[in-house]
Scaffold this active site. Sequence first.
Site, mmCIF file in Angstrom:
data_model
loop_
_atom_site.group_PDB
_atom_site.id
_atom_site.type_symbol
_atom_site.label_atom_id
_atom_site.label_comp_id
_atom_site.label_asym_id
_atom_site.label_seq_id
_atom_site.Cartn_x
_atom_site.Cartn_y
_atom_site.Cartn_z
ATOM 1 N N GLU A 192 -9.202 10.721 5.667
ATOM 2 C CA GLU A 192 -9.254 9.918 6.951
ATOM 3 C C GLU A 192 -9.688 10.656 8.118
ATOM 4 O O GLU A 192 -8.886 11.359 8.643
ATOM 5 C CB GLU A 192 -7.867 9.403 7.116
ATOM 6 C CG GLU A 192 -7.684 8.121 5.937
ATOM 7 C CD GLU A 192 -6.459 7.529 6.251
ATOM 8 O OE1 GLU A 192 -6.433 6.362 6.494
ATOM 9 O OE2 GLU A 192 -5.372 8.151 6.559
ATOM 10 N N GLU A 251 1.057 -1.083 0.061
ATOM 11 C CA GLU A 251 -0.088 0.019 0.009
ATOM 12 C C GLU A 251 1.178 1.248 -0.199
ATOM 13 O O GLU A 251 1.863 1.428 0.725
ATOM 14 C CB GLU A 251 -0.839 -0.147 1.374
ATOM 15 C CG GLU A 251 -1.817 1.096 1.438
ATOM 16 C CD GLU A 251 -2.725 1.149 2.910
ATOM 17 O OE1 GLU A 251 -3.509 2.230 2.769
ATOM 18 O OE2 GLU A 251 -2.395 0.357 3.639
#
Length: 284
Positions: free
Chosen positions: A264, A181
């Site tokens: 986020e 990632e």
Amino acid sequence: MTDQTRVVGGRAAVRRAAARATRRARYLIAAGLAATVTLGTVLVGNAVGSAATAPAAAPAQICDQFGSAPVAGGKYLVQNDRWGATTTQCITPFDTGFSVDVAQHVNNKGPAAYPSILRGCNYGYCTAASPFPAQVSSLGTVRSSWSTKGPTAGGTQQYNTAYDIWFDPTKTNTGRNTGAEMMIWLNRTSWVQPIGKPYYDVNIGGTTWTVWYGKTDLPVISYVRKTATTSVSNLPIELFTRDAMLRGVVKSSWYLTSVQAGFEPWTGGTGLRTNSFSVTRNGA
């Protein structure tokens, strides 16, 4: 993203717990939808199943935990992805992005969600005419422009604005990526930080980024912009990929499967907005 958490001063405990609890269920839902034509909201967020035909119009608002909807004729997918909390979150998708209408989060150890927009293939779902997956060794140019707006609600607002880019050793994986990632952070608030710890600074695309590295079940490399911004134009994602490859995090034989861009929110988050987003590979 999708699922983030804390490691040493980062986000691992929340990530592992949430991922274990939700990923299998989300994948099974995706598999069940894979052969259907979906109208309206696809209720599986990051783990959406293949849809033969995109709906004519995105729903006015999505509050389902993993709800999502194709936009721009199916070229992109907007996802609510409230994976790390039980607090309410609702988003409104539109052709160029989305707005976070309600986000009542109170986390202090990791992200509550990753409301985002993506292009590519994710858990068996591929956006229309997707240039991804694309093998890293022949990636070419991957450029993205993204304009965002910060939260409008008062009080404590803790969040980050970041790309989430995924790699897998195979081109046809319909489950969770098993390669690596890579995140590219445009900005963050006071105590929000990536997985792992910072190691060094690099210059990519004429801008200085601090490189963080950590590991959950996958290696995670994050590039945090030294000077925060709310927008980028023609961000050279292939250069970040090349840097991650040179540092041994990404392999040239792997495939870049999707480019995601979102927020986020840890605490609060109401009013976060993607005004516009685009990503192309070799100009298409």
